[in-house]
Design a protein around this motif. Structure first.
Motif, PDB file in Angstrom:
ATOM      1  N   ALA A  78     -48.420  11.934 -17.416  1.00 48.96           N
ATOM      2  CA  ALA A  78     -48.872  11.876 -16.024  1.00 48.96           C
ATOM      3  C   ALA A  78     -48.125  12.829 -15.097  1.00 48.96           C
ATOM      4  O   ALA A  78     -48.682  13.282 -14.099  1.00 48.96           O
ATOM      5  CB  ALA A  78     -48.731  10.444 -15.494  1.00 48.96           C
ATOM      6  N   LEU A  79     -46.896  13.137 -15.416  1.00 49.30           N
ATOM      7  CA  LEU A  79     -46.070  13.911 -14.493  1.00 49.30           C
ATOM      8  C   LEU A  79     -46.171  15.412 -14.722  1.00 49.30           C
ATOM      9  O   LEU A  79     -46.292  15.856 -15.861  1.00 49.30           O
ATOM     10  CB  LEU A  79     -44.600  13.508 -14.640  1.00 49.30           C
ATOM     11  CG  LEU A  79     -44.242  12.083 -14.252  1.00 49.30           C
ATOM     12  CD1 LEU A  79     -42.766  11.836 -14.524  1.00 49.30           C
ATOM     13  CD2 LEU A  79     -44.566  11.802 -12.805  1.00 49.30           C
ATOM     14  N   PRO A  80     -46.102  16.180 -13.627  1.00 43.29           N
ATOM     15  CA  PRO A  80     -45.998  17.637 -13.784  1.00 43.29           C
ATOM     16  C   PRO A  80     -44.691  17.970 -14.507  1.00 43.29           C
ATOM     17  O   PRO A  80     -43.745  17.183 -14.485  1.00 43.29           O
ATOM     18  CB  PRO A  80     -45.949  18.158 -12.340  1.00 43.29           C
ATOM     19  CG  PRO A  80     -46.337  17.026 -11.467  1.00 43.29           C
ATOM     20  CD  PRO A  80     -46.108  15.764 -12.231  1.00 43.29           C
ATOM     21  N   GLN A  81     -44.621  19.139 -15.115  1.00 43.05           N
ATOM     22  CA  GLN A  81     -43.445  19.502 -15.910  1.00 43.05           C
ATOM     23  C   GLN A  81     -42.163  19.585 -15.085  1.00 43.05           C
ATOM     24  O   GLN A  81     -41.075  19.439 -15.624  1.00 43.05           O
ATOM     25  CB  GLN A  81     -43.685  20.812 -16.646  1.00 43.05           C
ATOM     26  CG  GLN A  81     -44.625  20.637 -17.809  1.00 43.05           C
ATOM     27  CD  GLN A  81     -44.686  21.882 -18.667  1.00 43.05           C
ATOM     28  OE1 GLN A  81     -44.307  22.968 -18.270  1.00 43.05           O
ATOM     29  NE2 GLN A  81     -45.186  21.712 -19.886  1.00 43.05           N
ATOM     30  N   ASP A  82     -42.280  19.820 -13.779  1.00 40.97           N
ATOM     31  CA  ASP A  82     -41.073  19.943 -12.955  1.00 40.97           C
ATOM     32  C   ASP A  82     -40.592  18.607 -12.385  1.00 40.97           C
ATOM     33  O   ASP A  82     -39.628  18.564 -11.640  1.00 40.97           O
ATOM     34  CB  ASP A  82     -41.311  20.947 -11.819  1.00 40.97           C
ATOM     35  CG  ASP A  82     -42.382  20.482 -10.841  1.00 40.97           C
ATOM     36  OD1 ASP A  82     -43.274  19.706 -11.240  1.00 40.97           O
ATOM     37  OD2 ASP A  82     -42.335  20.905  -9.670  1.00 40.97           O
ATOM     38  N   LYS A  83     -41.240  17.523 -12.738  1.00 45.89           N
ATOM     39  CA  LYS A  83     -40.855  16.185 -12.255  1.00 45.89           C
ATOM     40  C   LYS A  83     -40.402  15.317 -13.426  1.00 45.89           C
ATOM     41  O   LYS A  83     -40.831  15.505 -14.556  1.00 45.89           O
ATOM     42  CB  LYS A  83     -42.039  15.475 -11.592  1.00 45.89           C
ATOM     43  CG  LYS A  83     -42.435  16.028 -10.265  1.00 45.89           C
ATOM     44  CD  LYS A  83     -41.657  15.349  -9.178  1.00 45.89           C
ATOM     45  CE  LYS A  83     -42.228  15.753  -7.832  1.00 45.89           C
ATOM     46  NZ  LYS A  83     -41.279  15.575  -6.770  1.00 45.89           N
ATOM     47  N   TYR A  84     -39.542  14.383 -13.132  1.00 46.36           N
ATOM     48  CA  TYR A  84     -39.182  13.385 -14.133  1.00 46.36           C
ATOM     49  C   TYR A  84     -38.979  12.049 -13.426  1.00 46.36           C
ATOM     50  O   TYR A  84     -38.701  11.992 -12.230  1.00 46.36           O
ATOM     51  CB  TYR A  84     -37.933  13.780 -14.929  1.00 46.36           C
ATOM     52  CG  TYR A  84     -36.648  13.716 -14.143  1.00 46.36           C
ATOM     53  CD1 TYR A  84     -35.868  12.561 -14.152  1.00 46.36           C
ATOM     54  CD2 TYR A  84     -36.224  14.798 -13.395  1.00 46.36           C
ATOM     55  CE1 TYR A  84     -34.708  12.485 -13.424  1.00 46.36           C
ATOM     56  CE2 TYR A  84     -35.052  14.736 -12.667  1.00 46.36           C
ATOM     57  CZ  TYR A  84     -34.299  13.583 -12.679  1.00 46.36           C
ATOM     58  OH  TYR A  84     -33.150  13.510 -11.955  1.00 46.36           O
ATOM     59  N   VAL A  85     -39.144  10.999 -14.173  1.00 46.63           N
ATOM     60  CA  VAL A  85     -38.970   9.645 -13.680  1.00 46.63           C
ATOM     61  C   VAL A  85     -38.231   8.868 -14.763  1.00 46.63           C
ATOM     62  O   VAL A  85     -38.613   8.919 -15.932  1.00 46.63           O
ATOM     63  CB  VAL A  85     -40.349   8.975 -13.395  1.00 46.63           C
ATOM     64  CG1 VAL A  85     -40.189   7.504 -13.069  1.00 46.63           C
ATOM     65  CG2 VAL A  85     -41.083   9.690 -12.276  1.00 46.63           C
ATOM     66  N   ASP A  86     -37.184   8.187 -14.371  1.00 46.76           N
ATOM     67  CA  ASP A  86     -36.508   7.297 -15.311  1.00 46.76           C
ATOM     68  C   ASP A  86     -37.362   6.051 -15.466  1.00 46.76           C
ATOM     69  O   ASP A  86     -38.054   5.634 -14.531  1.00 46.76           O
ATOM     70  CB  ASP A  86     -35.127   6.900 -14.782  1.00 46.76           C
ATOM     71  CG  ASP A  86     -34.159   8.081 -14.753  1.00 46.76           C
ATOM     72  OD1 ASP A  86     -34.208   8.913 -15.676  1.00 46.76           O
ATOM     73  OD2 ASP A  86     -33.372   8.163 -13.800  1.00 46.76           O
ATOM     74  N   VAL A  87     -37.330   5.452 -16.634  1.00 48.39           N
ATOM     75  CA  VAL A  87     -38.069   4.221 -16.895  1.00 48.39           C
ATOM     76  C   VAL A  87     -37.062   3.115 -17.140  1.00 48.39           C
ATOM     77  O   VAL A  87     -36.169   3.262 -17.979  1.00 48.39           O
ATOM     78  CB  VAL A  87     -39.013   4.365 -18.109  1.00 48.39           C
ATOM     79  CG1 VAL A  87     -39.693   3.051 -18.421  1.00 48.39           C
ATOM     80  CG2 VAL A  87     -40.050   5.460 -17.848  1.00 48.39           C
ATOM     81  N   ALA A  88     -37.197   2.022 -16.380  1.00 52.07           N
ATOM     82  CA  ALA A  88     -36.309   0.869 -16.544  1.00 52.07           C
ATOM     83  C   ALA A  88     -37.158  -0.354 -16.849  1.00 52.07           C
ATOM     84  O   ALA A  88     -38.170  -0.603 -16.185  1.00 52.07           O
ATOM     85  CB  ALA A  88     -35.498   0.640 -15.274  1.00 52.07           C
ATOM     86  N   ILE A  89     -36.749  -1.096 -17.858  1.00 49.85           N
ATOM     87  CA  ILE A  89     -37.454  -2.323 -18.216  1.00 49.85           C
ATOM     88  C   ILE A  89     -36.885  -3.442 -17.346  1.00 49.85           C
ATOM     89  O   ILE A  89     -35.743  -3.859 -17.507  1.00 49.85           O
ATOM     90  CB  ILE A  89     -37.308  -2.646 -19.715  1.00 49.85           C
ATOM     91  CG1 ILE A  89     -37.815  -1.481 -20.573  1.00 49.85           C
ATOM     92  CG2 ILE A  89     -38.030  -3.950 -20.056  1.00 49.85           C
ATOM     93  CD1 ILE A  89     -39.277  -1.110 -20.348  1.00 49.85           C
TER      94      ILE A  89
END
Length: 142
Positions: A78-89
């Motif tokens: 879903a994210l553009p290559q220049d973005k990142y999102v951490d995933v937390a459960i």
């Protein structure tokens, strides 16, 4: 050092990316609901970080690694290559649920009943919670 602050990600991600994230997460069978938030840890010199807080359905927690892999792959698509999102459960840190609910942006809600139960649990009276006399938090079974 002050504790971490959870904020609304207002403007940190464009609407197209939010829409793509919703589309990808809606097909993940293990997700009950997910919030996007910005996390700030004061005095670290690190700017706000985007975090996707995911609450997994009960049966998915048993296969946590597989569920996390599916969610991470959906986020990456879903994210553009220049973005990142951490995933937390979020199931692993339910004490954050109330703050995430107040500050975060609900991205998907695939299991309304599970979401309701999670919210009810955080608002339950203290006497309904298991005792915290052990060295482990009440929500951690080990």
């Amino acid at each position: 050092m002050d504790s971490m602050k959870i904020n609304n990600p207002c403007g940190a991600v464009d609407d197209g990316t939010i829409s793509a994230l919703q589309t990808q997460l809606e097909v993940c069978p293990d997700i009950a609901f997910a919030h996007l938030a910005e996390i700030v840890v004061p005095d670290t010199g690190v700017g706000p970080e985007l975090v996707l807080f995911v609450w997994l359905r009960g049966d998915a927690v048993r296969s946590l690694r597989q569920a996390l892999n599916l969610v991470s792959e959906a986020v990456a698509r879903a994210l553009p290559q220049d973005k990142y999102v951490d995933v937390a459960i979020l199931n692993s840190a339910p004490e954050l649920l109330e703050e995430v609910e107040e500050a975060g942006q609900l991205i998907v809600e695939l299991d309304v009943d599970e979401h309701r139960r999670a919210l009810e649990a955080i608002h339950a009276d203290d006497e309904t919670k298991p005792p915290t006399s052990s060295s482990s938090p009440w929500w951690w079974p080990f």
